[in-house]
Design a protein around this motif. Structure first.
Motif, mmCIF file in Angstrom:
data_model
loop_
_atom_site.group_PDB
_atom_site.id
_atom_site.type_symbol
_atom_site.label_atom_id
_atom_site.label_comp_id
_atom_site.label_asym_id
_atom_site.label_seq_id
_atom_site.Cartn_x
_atom_site.Cartn_y
_atom_site.Cartn_z
ATOM 1 N N ALA A 21 0.710 -1.105 -0.006
ATOM 2 C CA ALA A 21 0.082 -0.014 0.122
ATOM 3 C C ALA A 21 1.040 1.213 -0.004
ATOM 4 O O ALA A 21 1.657 1.422 0.796
ATOM 5 C CB ALA A 21 -0.827 -0.100 1.167
ATOM 6 N N ARG A 255 -3.458 -2.135 -6.286
ATOM 7 C CA ARG A 255 -2.821 -2.023 -5.082
ATOM 8 C C ARG A 255 -1.632 -0.984 -5.182
ATOM 9 O O ARG A 255 -1.124 -0.653 -4.096
ATOM 10 C CB ARG A 255 -2.608 -3.402 -4.607
ATOM 11 N N LYS A 260 -6.408 3.553 -6.039
ATOM 12 C CA LYS A 260 -6.547 2.368 -5.234
ATOM 13 C C LYS A 260 -7.861 2.779 -4.063
ATOM 14 O O LYS A 260 -8.594 1.924 -3.778
ATOM 15 C CB LYS A 260 -5.128 2.336 -4.358
#
Length: 495
Positions: A21, A255, A260
């Motif tokens: 992330a 991702r 995202k």
């Protein structure tokens, strides 16, 4: 490890092969603070110990005025009008030939032969890889990590030399270095350059102003320690065919993308509430079992490509990916998430920033031109190992589609066509970089084509998944990425 008045460069945990992330940082153009001279740290790449003969031969050739060696120090990698090249498709075997001129694989060439590599290990070489997500960067990382005589690192997202705290090295596969500290050393400390003559630094994730990073490296190249030693300094990145870029992001569940957060929100909206609650409870139960030391299989998250409820709504949200790659490159070029949303069009200012960033790089890879890019990198950086592919990943999703959802790719094809047709900025950017790379290949001529033939003849069918790591690296020792290499090959931090 040397210190930089309290600068401790932290190592960070990074799950290889898994997505990370990314929290994009805001744009900061703060200059690095002035720092006094710092003592050096010993060389840590154990492979370098086997290279003194090559170094001595190289130094002797330079002293004797060998033109094939002297040219590497007299000519810096160009950035003005220097075309770029690239690589990476979902399948390396489908790689397009590009503009490579036909040539024999042997015979007379200006420098004597068509060898690859065709030069001794350089005295010093510093390579900056700006890893734009979903452009084949994971396989490029494997190539960069497997270079004898070079030490590989990730760069930490800072523009200062402030203490960041020590972390557990057991949980890392390589150490992060402070970019500001490293640039300070290269600009001011010849002893440091001698102790650490060949480094590869990757930037991946939130980082302030990639354009400035390239300027930093070129500035260090022109400073006395690197200039007087004839050191190379090469900054490069990859861009990708717009359709494959979007498709890869979709299969990777965004991702690593600016999309995202939007994708996570629409995934939750598309999934029936009862299933949302069921997944939340399953995730909590898996976390509890893991905390108790028991094996626990994690449920597929809602914001995963394999969620059929999200896939049904694809016609509604996929058009939001118009010019997705230009927006992603802008995040890296300018260090800001401004403009990186589906509601924001690509402005003339954003497009100009992207062009300026790509123009400053010494090489821009176009993902489907992987073999050619590797040949160029071998020549620019002085790499020794060339036997690799630049290829796409998404292996798990490919297997999932084949076994469980074989109709999905056909359903997605017209939707992807529509998005690519509307992505004028993306198509223009990749076409421009492809044309620049074509011009570079034509300039290189028959020798380049011969070297390209050697690379394609000797590279493996698939890249070996080798990474410098240590025991206990992976949380799951059975992971196919858990290939443990002696700890001494791991990088370290410079302060």
């Amino acid at each position: 490890m040397a210190s930089c008045h309290g600068c401790v460069v932290a190592a960070v945990s990074f799950a290889i092969g898994a997505s990370v992330a990314i929290m994009w940082m805001g744009h900061h153009d703060l200059p690095a603070p002035a720092m006094p001279a710092v003592s050096t740290v010993p060389a840590l790449d154990s492979r370098s110990a086997a290279l003194p003969a090559a170094e001595a031969a190289h130094a002797a050739a330079r002293t004797a005025g060998d033109p094939s060696v002297a040219s590497e120090t007299a000519t810096k990698p160009g950035i003005s009008g220097a075309p770029s090249g690239g690589a990476d498709s979902g399948d390396a075997r489908a790689e397009a030939p590009g503009a490579v001129p036909a040539a024999p694989t042997s015979g007379a060439f200006p420098n004597g032969s068509c060898a690859l590599p065709d030069q001794p290990l350089p005295r010093c070489s510093y390579v900056l890889f700006i890893h734009i997500p979903k452009t084949g960067g994971t396989s490029m990382r494997a190539f960069l990590m497997d270079q004898p005589g070079f030490v590989y690192h990730l760069a930490s997202p800072d523009r200062s030399c402030a203490p960041s705290g020590a972390r557990n090295l057991v949980a890392t596969y390589t150490a992060r270095v402070s970019w500001a500290c490293l640039m300070h050393q290269l600009r001011t400390n010849g002893s440091f350059v001698d102790a650490h003559p060949r480094l590869v630094v990757e930037v991946h994730g939130g980082f302030p102003n990639g354009t400035q990073l390239v300027e930093d490296l070129h500035g260090a190249r022109d400073a006395e320690p690197l200039r007087s030693r004839g050191c190379r300094a090469v900054a490069f990145a990859l861009v990708r065919d717009p359709r494959k870029f979007i498709s890869s992001n979709v299969k990777d569940s965004f991702r690593h993308s600016w999309f995202k957060q939007e994708y996570a929100a629409l995934s939750r909206q598309a999934t029936p509430p009862a299933i949302v609650e069921q997944r939340l409870q399953a995730a909590k139960a898996a976390a509890a079992r893991a905390a108790a030391g028991a094996k626990a299989k994690k449920p597929i998250p809602l914001n995963d490509y394999r969620n059929p409820h999200v896939h049904k709504t694809m016609p509604e949200w996929l058009p939001r990916l118009k010019d997705a790659q230009t927006k992603q490159v802008h995040v890296y070029a300018w260090g800001t998430s401004a403009g990186a949303s589906s509601a924001a069009p690509v402005t003339a200012t954003m497009a100009a920033r992207v062009r300026g960033f790509l123009d400053r790089l010494d090489l821009v890879g176009v993902t489907e031109r992987g073999a050619e890019t590797l040949v160029r990198l071998v020549g620019l950086a002085g790499f020794r190992n060339y036997k690799a592919h630049v290829v796409g990943a998404n292996d798990q999703v490919t297997t999932f589609l084949r076994l469980q959802r074989p109709a999905w790719p056909q359903e997605e094809r017209p939707l992807l066509d529509e998005v690519v047709a509307s992505s004028e900025a993306d198509r223009a950017m990749v076409a421009r970089e492809s044309a620049r790379f074509d011009a570079l290949v034509r300039t290189e001529g028959a020798r380049f084509a011969c070297q390209l033939g050697i690379l394609k003849q000797h590279r493996p069918e698939r890249n070996p998944r080798r990474y410098p790591c240590s025991e206990g690296l992976m949380a799951d020792p059975s992971s196919p990425w858990a290939r443990c290499i002696p700890k001494e090959l791991c990088g370290t931090a410079y302060a």
